[in-house]
Structures are given as C-alpha cells and as structure tokens.
Design a protein around this motif. Structure first.
Motif, PDB file in Angstrom:
ATOM      1  N   GLU A 306       1.191  -1.183  -0.240  1.00  0.00           N
ATOM      2  CA  GLU A 306       0.048   0.003  -0.294  1.00  0.00           C
ATOM      3  C   GLU A 306       0.589   1.345   0.180  1.00  0.00           C
ATOM      4  O   GLU A 306       2.059   1.607   0.445  1.00  0.00           O
ATOM      5  CB  GLU A 306      -0.797  -0.080   0.929  1.00  0.00           C
ATOM      6  CG  GLU A 306      -2.069  -0.903   1.300  1.00  0.00           C
ATOM      7  CD  GLU A 306      -2.884  -0.613   0.065  1.00  0.00           C
ATOM      8  OE1 GLU A 306      -3.005   0.297  -0.437  1.00  0.00           O
ATOM      9  OE2 GLU A 306      -3.879  -1.573  -0.499  1.00  0.00           O
ATOM     10  N   ASN A 307       0.708   2.332  -0.499  1.00  0.00           N
ATOM     11  CA  ASN A 307       1.008   3.872  -0.434  1.00  0.00           C
ATOM     12  C   ASN A 307       1.179   4.039   1.348  1.00  0.00           C
ATOM     13  O   ASN A 307       0.085   3.446   1.662  1.00  0.00           O
ATOM     14  CB  ASN A 307       0.511   5.169  -1.205  1.00  0.00           C
ATOM     15  CG  ASN A 307       0.371   4.593  -2.860  1.00  0.00           C
ATOM     16  OD1 ASN A 307       1.258   3.540  -3.426  1.00  0.00           O
ATOM     17  ND2 ASN A 307      -0.512   4.872  -3.176  1.00  0.00           N
ATOM     18  N   PHE A 308       1.917   4.163   1.536  1.00  0.00           N
ATOM     19  CA  PHE A 308       2.392   4.770   2.604  1.00  0.00           C
ATOM     20  C   PHE A 308       1.269   5.692   3.115  1.00  0.00           C
ATOM     21  O   PHE A 308       1.029   6.968   2.206  1.00  0.00           O
ATOM     22  CB  PHE A 308       3.414   5.208   3.334  1.00  0.00           C
ATOM     23  CG  PHE A 308       3.210   5.457   5.133  1.00  0.00           C
ATOM     24  CD1 PHE A 308       3.240   4.959   5.964  1.00  0.00           C
ATOM     25  CD2 PHE A 308       4.065   6.662   5.186  1.00  0.00           C
ATOM     26  CE1 PHE A 308       2.643   5.652   6.888  1.00  0.00           C
ATOM     27  CE2 PHE A 308       3.102   7.159   6.334  1.00  0.00           C
ATOM     28  CZ  PHE A 308       3.670   6.399   7.639  1.00  0.00           C
ATOM     29  N   ASP A 309       0.152   6.181   4.117  1.00  0.00           N
ATOM     30  CA  ASP A 309      -0.987   7.292   4.211  1.00  0.00           C
ATOM     31  C   ASP A 309       0.057   8.022   5.770  1.00  0.00           C
ATOM     32  O   ASP A 309      -0.749   6.617   6.721  1.00  0.00           O
ATOM     33  CB  ASP A 309      -1.780   6.535   4.177  1.00  0.00           C
ATOM     34  CG  ASP A 309      -3.246   7.978   4.615  1.00  0.00           C
ATOM     35  OD1 ASP A 309      -2.802   8.555   5.694  1.00  0.00           O
ATOM     36  OD2 ASP A 309      -3.717   7.965   3.263  1.00  0.00           O
ATOM     37  N   SER A 310       0.179   8.734   6.409  1.00  0.00           N
ATOM     38  CA  SER A 310       0.300   8.962   7.938  1.00  0.00           C
ATOM     39  C   SER A 310      -1.344   8.815   8.637  1.00  0.00           C
ATOM     40  O   SER A 310      -0.673   8.676  10.183  1.00  0.00           O
ATOM     41  CB  SER A 310       1.072  10.233   7.878  1.00  0.00           C
ATOM     42  OG  SER A 310       0.079  10.836   7.290  1.00  0.00           O
ATOM     43  N   GLU A 311      -2.380   9.278   7.776  1.00  0.00           N
ATOM     44  CA  GLU A 311      -3.066   9.298   8.617  1.00  0.00           C
ATOM     45  C   GLU A 311      -3.896   8.077   8.909  1.00  0.00           C
ATOM     46  O   GLU A 311      -4.611   7.614   9.946  1.00  0.00           O
ATOM     47  CB  GLU A 311      -4.685  10.318   7.588  1.00  0.00           C
ATOM     48  CG  GLU A 311      -4.538  11.544   7.937  1.00  0.00           C
ATOM     49  CD  GLU A 311      -5.079  12.612   7.750  1.00  0.00           C
ATOM     50  OE1 GLU A 311      -5.843  12.157   6.728  1.00  0.00           O
ATOM     51  OE2 GLU A 311      -5.253  13.813   7.571  1.00  0.00           O
ATOM     52  N   GLN A 312      -3.421   6.898   8.156  1.00  0.00           N
ATOM     53  CA  GLN A 312      -4.227   5.851   8.311  1.00  0.00           C
ATOM     54  C   GLN A 312      -3.442   5.092   9.075  1.00  0.00           C
ATOM     55  O   GLN A 312      -4.087   4.103   9.736  1.00  0.00           O
ATOM     56  CB  GLN A 312      -4.345   5.252   6.899  1.00  0.00           C
ATOM     57  CG  GLN A 312      -5.031   5.165   5.626  1.00  0.00           C
ATOM     58  CD  GLN A 312      -6.268   5.093   5.735  1.00  0.00           C
ATOM     59  OE1 GLN A 312      -6.875   4.447   6.762  1.00  0.00           O
ATOM     60  NE2 GLN A 312      -7.144   4.909   4.383  1.00  0.00           N
ATOM     61  N   PHE A 313      -2.486   4.934   9.035  1.00  0.00           N
ATOM     62  CA  PHE A 313      -1.219   5.102   9.935  1.00  0.00           C
ATOM     63  C   PHE A 313      -1.785   5.447  11.334  1.00  0.00           C
ATOM     64  O   PHE A 313      -1.762   3.811  12.277  1.00  0.00           O
ATOM     65  CB  PHE A 313       0.091   5.751   9.350  1.00  0.00           C
ATOM     66  CG  PHE A 313       1.475   4.148  10.908  1.00  0.00           C
ATOM     67  CD1 PHE A 313       2.075   3.346  10.070  1.00  0.00           C
ATOM     68  CD2 PHE A 313       1.601   5.093  11.850  1.00  0.00           C
ATOM     69  CE1 PHE A 313       3.219   2.640  11.160  1.00  0.00           C
ATOM     70  CE2 PHE A 313       3.116   4.481  12.679  1.00  0.00           C
ATOM     71  CZ  PHE A 313       3.436   3.357  12.207  1.00  0.00           C
ATOM     72  N   VAL A 314      -1.855   5.976  12.324  1.00  0.00           N
ATOM     73  CA  VAL A 314      -2.064   6.971  13.095  1.00  0.00           C
ATOM     74  C   VAL A 314      -3.630   6.356  13.533  1.00  0.00           C
ATOM     75  O   VAL A 314      -3.816   6.386  14.254  1.00  0.00           O
ATOM     76  CB  VAL A 314      -1.613   7.998  13.442  1.00  0.00           C
ATOM     77  CG1 VAL A 314      -1.988   8.548  14.591  1.00  0.00           C
ATOM     78  CG2 VAL A 314      -0.133   8.220  12.942  1.00  0.00           C
ATOM     79  N   HIS A 315      -3.895   5.948  12.425  1.00  0.00           N
ATOM     80  CA  HIS A 315      -5.613   5.943  12.762  1.00  0.00           C
ATOM     81  C   HIS A 315      -5.966   4.444  13.212  1.00  0.00           C
ATOM     82  O   HIS A 315      -6.397   4.206  13.871  1.00  0.00           O
ATOM     83  CB  HIS A 315      -6.884   5.500  11.552  1.00  0.00           C
ATOM     84  CG  HIS A 315      -8.437   5.959  11.460  1.00  0.00           C
ATOM     85  ND1 HIS A 315      -8.188   4.715  11.032  1.00  0.00           N
ATOM     86  CD2 HIS A 315      -9.401   6.728  11.790  1.00  0.00           C
ATOM     87  CE1 HIS A 315      -9.738   4.359  12.046  1.00  0.00           C
ATOM     88  NE2 HIS A 315      -9.869   5.331  11.941  1.00  0.00           N
ATOM     89  N   ALA A 316      -4.892   3.368  12.443  1.00  0.00           N
ATOM     90  CA  ALA A 316      -4.724   2.069  12.678  1.00  0.00           C
ATOM     91  C   ALA A 316      -4.596   2.235  14.268  1.00  0.00           C
ATOM     92  O   ALA A 316      -4.626   0.763  14.740  1.00  0.00           O
ATOM     93  CB  ALA A 316      -3.803   1.492  11.506  1.00  0.00           C
ATOM     94  N   LEU A 317      -3.917   3.025  14.580  1.00  0.00           N
ATOM     95  CA  LEU A 317      -3.094   2.575  15.800  1.00  0.00           C
ATOM     96  C   LEU A 317      -3.871   3.052  17.141  1.00  0.00           C
ATOM     97  O   LEU A 317      -3.712   2.275  18.251  1.00  0.00           O
ATOM     98  CB  LEU A 317      -1.202   3.421  15.762  1.00  0.00           C
ATOM     99  CG  LEU A 317      -0.133   3.285  15.767  1.00  0.00           C
ATOM    100  CD1 LEU A 317       1.486   4.188  15.841  1.00  0.00           C
ATOM    101  CD2 LEU A 317       0.029   2.299  16.342  1.00  0.00           C
ATOM    102  N   PHE A 318      -4.535   3.865  16.426  1.00  0.00           N
ATOM    103  CA  PHE A 318      -5.865   4.896  18.224  1.00  0.00           C
ATOM    104  C   PHE A 318      -6.799   4.186  17.576  1.00  0.00           C
ATOM    105  O   PHE A 318      -7.931   4.556  18.318  1.00  0.00           O
ATOM    106  CB  PHE A 318      -5.319   5.842  18.084  1.00  0.00           C
ATOM    107  CG  PHE A 318      -4.294   6.445  18.130  1.00  0.00           C
ATOM    108  CD1 PHE A 318      -4.119   6.843  19.911  1.00  0.00           C
ATOM    109  CD2 PHE A 318      -3.060   6.773  17.581  1.00  0.00           C
ATOM    110  CE1 PHE A 318      -2.102   7.035  20.546  1.00  0.00           C
ATOM    111  CE2 PHE A 318      -1.560   7.395  18.067  1.00  0.00           C
ATOM    112  CZ  PHE A 318      -1.770   7.539  19.848  1.00  0.00           C
ATOM    113  N   ALA A 319      -7.152   2.907  17.102  1.00  0.00           N
ATOM    114  CA  ALA A 319      -8.541   2.821  16.067  1.00  0.00           C
ATOM    115  C   ALA A 319      -9.574   2.293  17.750  1.00  0.00           C
ATOM    116  O   ALA A 319     -10.480   2.932  17.424  1.00  0.00           O
ATOM    117  CB  ALA A 319      -8.152   0.818  15.461  1.00  0.00           C
ATOM    118  N   GLY A 320      -8.639   1.374  19.057  1.00  0.00           N
ATOM    119  CA  GLY A 320      -9.704   1.512  19.196  1.00  0.00           C
ATOM    120  C   GLY A 320     -10.508   2.768  20.639  1.00  0.00           C
ATOM    121  O   GLY A 320     -11.562   2.638  21.041  1.00  0.00           O
ATOM    122  N   LEU A 321      -9.267   3.897  20.275  1.00  0.00           N
ATOM    123  CA  LEU A 321      -9.587   4.384  21.627  1.00  0.00           C
ATOM    124  C   LEU A 321     -10.581   5.694  20.628  1.00  0.00           C
ATOM    125  O   LEU A 321     -11.265   6.350  21.010  1.00  0.00           O
ATOM    126  CB  LEU A 321      -8.560   5.817  21.735  1.00  0.00           C
ATOM    127  CG  LEU A 321      -7.049   5.238  22.554  1.00  0.00           C
ATOM    128  CD1 LEU A 321      -6.185   5.909  22.555  1.00  0.00           C
ATOM    129  CD2 LEU A 321      -7.656   4.812  23.703  1.00  0.00           C
TER     130      LEU A 321
END
Length: 330
Positions: A306-321
């Motif tokens: 996938e193309n790297f997407d900083s918002e997708q990356f951080v969204h995935a990290l904080f998905a639970g919150l």
C-alpha cells in the motif's frame, strides 16, 4: 472538534479496504504501543515526571527511537503547559496529533512517475528484507493499471535471487531480463534498459544485490549501476527505493542511514509491517532521516503493498480509542 474526530472524518473518505489493511497490519504494534499507553493513562491520575518516564519507556519499546522519543516528550510537555492539561486522558489525542505531524513531513510521498516516457525504479537494501517480493507486488500493481512492465535481475551474486525474481515475474505476468549468476549487474541494467526501450515499456523495476551495507564493494557496485542507468536515461532512476524490514527495529534505522548516505535514496519501502510489534520504527526513520516512507507491506498477498498514508497509520494505531470516542458520542 477533537483531533480523533478530525482523523475519523478524514479517513471516512478513504477506501474502507485500505483502512482495514492498515488496522489489521498494525495490530501487533497497536497492542505493544497504544494499549500500553492507554493502560498507563488509566493507572496514573496526573501528568508528572513518573508519567513522562513511563511514556518514554513505552515509546522506546515500540522502537520509536530515542532521539525521536525525546523530541516527542518535549513537544508533549510544551502542549501540557500551553493547554493547561491535567488529566492524562486528554493527552491521547495530542500524542496522536504529534505523531501525524512527525510522519507527514513537507514533501509529497507518492511514487514519482515519469510523465514523458519510461519510469525506472531502482531497489536497494540488504538481503532478506523483502526487495524481490516488493518488486513483484509493485509489478502486479502496475500491470493491473494496464501498464507494460519489465523487471531487471540485478542481484547477480545469488542464483536464488534471479530465480525468485523470475517466479514473481511469472506470478505478475511480467518478463525478467537476466544474466547468469556472477555476471556484471551494470551489464544486466544496460540490457534491461535497451529491452525496455525496444518493447515500449512503461515501468522498469530494477533489483540489486543486498550484501551487508558495510561492504564497500556493494556500494561501488550500486553506484556503477546508477551511473549506467543515468547514462542511458538522463533523468532516471525516477526513484531509488530502500526496502527495509520493519521487524528489525533499530537496525532498520542504521540501514536507512548508511544506504541513504551512499546511494541517494529518495524513498523507503517498509516491508513486513504486519509481522512486528515495532512499527514505531516508521516514526523514527521519518523523523530522524527526513526520507519519505512511500510504500508499506501489510500482508502476504499480491495486492498487500500500500501507499504509505500517515493518517491511516495513526488511525490504525489508535483505532480502539477512536471507537470508544465514537461510542461515547452516540
């Protein structure tokens, strides 16, 4: 509007399939990093030195990198003073906002394409990081877009590397230009460029040897390949992509530094991001080296690059919150 709400709104416009790939691919990093941050925030009722110290340890444990962690903690301290934050829970969206800022950078992180003819991508990196797999997946992507693609087997030090590239070429439906094991890699590149020109190819993907980065002869070899490509196509390679294995953590940062200095790397490909709890290395590399992360490997399938997407990356990290905030608003 909270930062998590802004992030949610931004993500909602993006393909759900890609969002889910980032979520699934970063599940190990999420449990090693964000869940520990959440537990710390629930356990500690105030933001004091002990709180910052524990947060530092969690970030370093996720391979965010010591220099980046120190910078991040200083930014958080400044925000706490400025916004007069007292409750640790109010620090979570601030932390995610800072991470997006660190990952984004000023430059465009999309793959450069040559608008006036053939695009040439040169791949570098040590053995075993997933260079050949990345090339195969990218060949599949370009073929799916209707582009004519050719592969160059420039890793002539190992017969297995040539065979592996051929296997990927067959899977992607793409031809491979190769010589025998032990031959001159620069000669392979020359032949591949001539073949690509003759066949009207849109994209040429060039594999290279991956002996350890401290071997001077490898760097000499890469420079020779680079010169041959430049001589035949003056504005190529259009990208020199360093492939690094996310599971190696801080060693990936060392590789990025050495290859970046020696080979004029224009972008990074982070492979095996789905296999590691150390996804924080993306933040360290992005922040300390200022080289954009262009692609990430989020699985084993042909289309899991996938193309790297900083918002997708951080969204995935904080998905639970983010889900908890959504539930609270409902």
């Amino acid at each position: 509007m909270s930062f998590f709400k802004k992030l949610r709104d931004s993500i909602s416009a993006k393909a759900e399939e890609v969002t889910n790939k980032f979520k699934d691919g970063l599940s190990k990093t999420r449990s090693a990093f964000v869940e520990k941050v959440e537990e710390l925030i629930l356990r500690r009722k105030k933001i004091d030195e002990d709180f910052y110290e524990e947060l530092e340890e969690i970030l370093i444990g996720a391979d965010v990198g010591v220099n980046t962690v120190m910078e991040l903690i200083e930014q958080l301290r400044a925000e706490v003073r400025k916004r007069k934050i007292e409750n640790p829970a109010d620090l979570q969206p601030v932390l995610s906002e800072k991470l997006v800022g660190m990952l984004q950078g000023a430059e465009d992180n999309r793959l450069r394409m040559n608008e006036n003819g053939m695009t040439v991508y040169l791949f570098v990196g040590v053995n075993g990081v997933g260079k050949t797999t990345t090339i195969g997946k990218l060949a599949h992507r370009f073929r799916s877009q209707g582009k004519k693609v050719l592969l160059a087997a420039g890793d002539t030090f190992r017969a297995a590397a040539i065979d592996q590239l051929e296997v990927w070429g067959q899977r992607a439906g793409v031809d491979v230009i190769k010589h025998s094991e032990g031959s001159d890699p620069a000669a392979v590149m020359f032949d591949a460029i001539q073949a690509a020109k003759n066949r009207g190819v849109d994209v040429l993907l060039c594999d290279t040897a991956g002996r350890l980065q401290n071997k001077a002869n490898l760097m000499d070899e890469l420079n020779k390949i680079y010169r041959v490509i430049r001589r035949e196509i003056p504005d190529a390679p259009h990208e020199t992509l360093l492939v690094i294995d996310a599971t190696t953590g801080q060693n990936a940062l060392t590789q990025a530094k050495l290859f970046g200095e020696k080979t004029g790397v224009t972008g990074l490909v982070l492979s095996k991001l789905d296999s590691t709890a150390k996804g924080g290395i993306v933040i360290a590399i992005r922040n300390e080296l200022n080289i954009p992360v262009k692609l990430v490997g989020l699985g084993e399938k042909m289309d899991d690059l996938e193309n790297f997407d900083s918002e997708q990356f951080v969204h995935a990290l904080f998905a639970g919150l983010i889900q908890k905030e959504e539930a609270a608003e409902a």
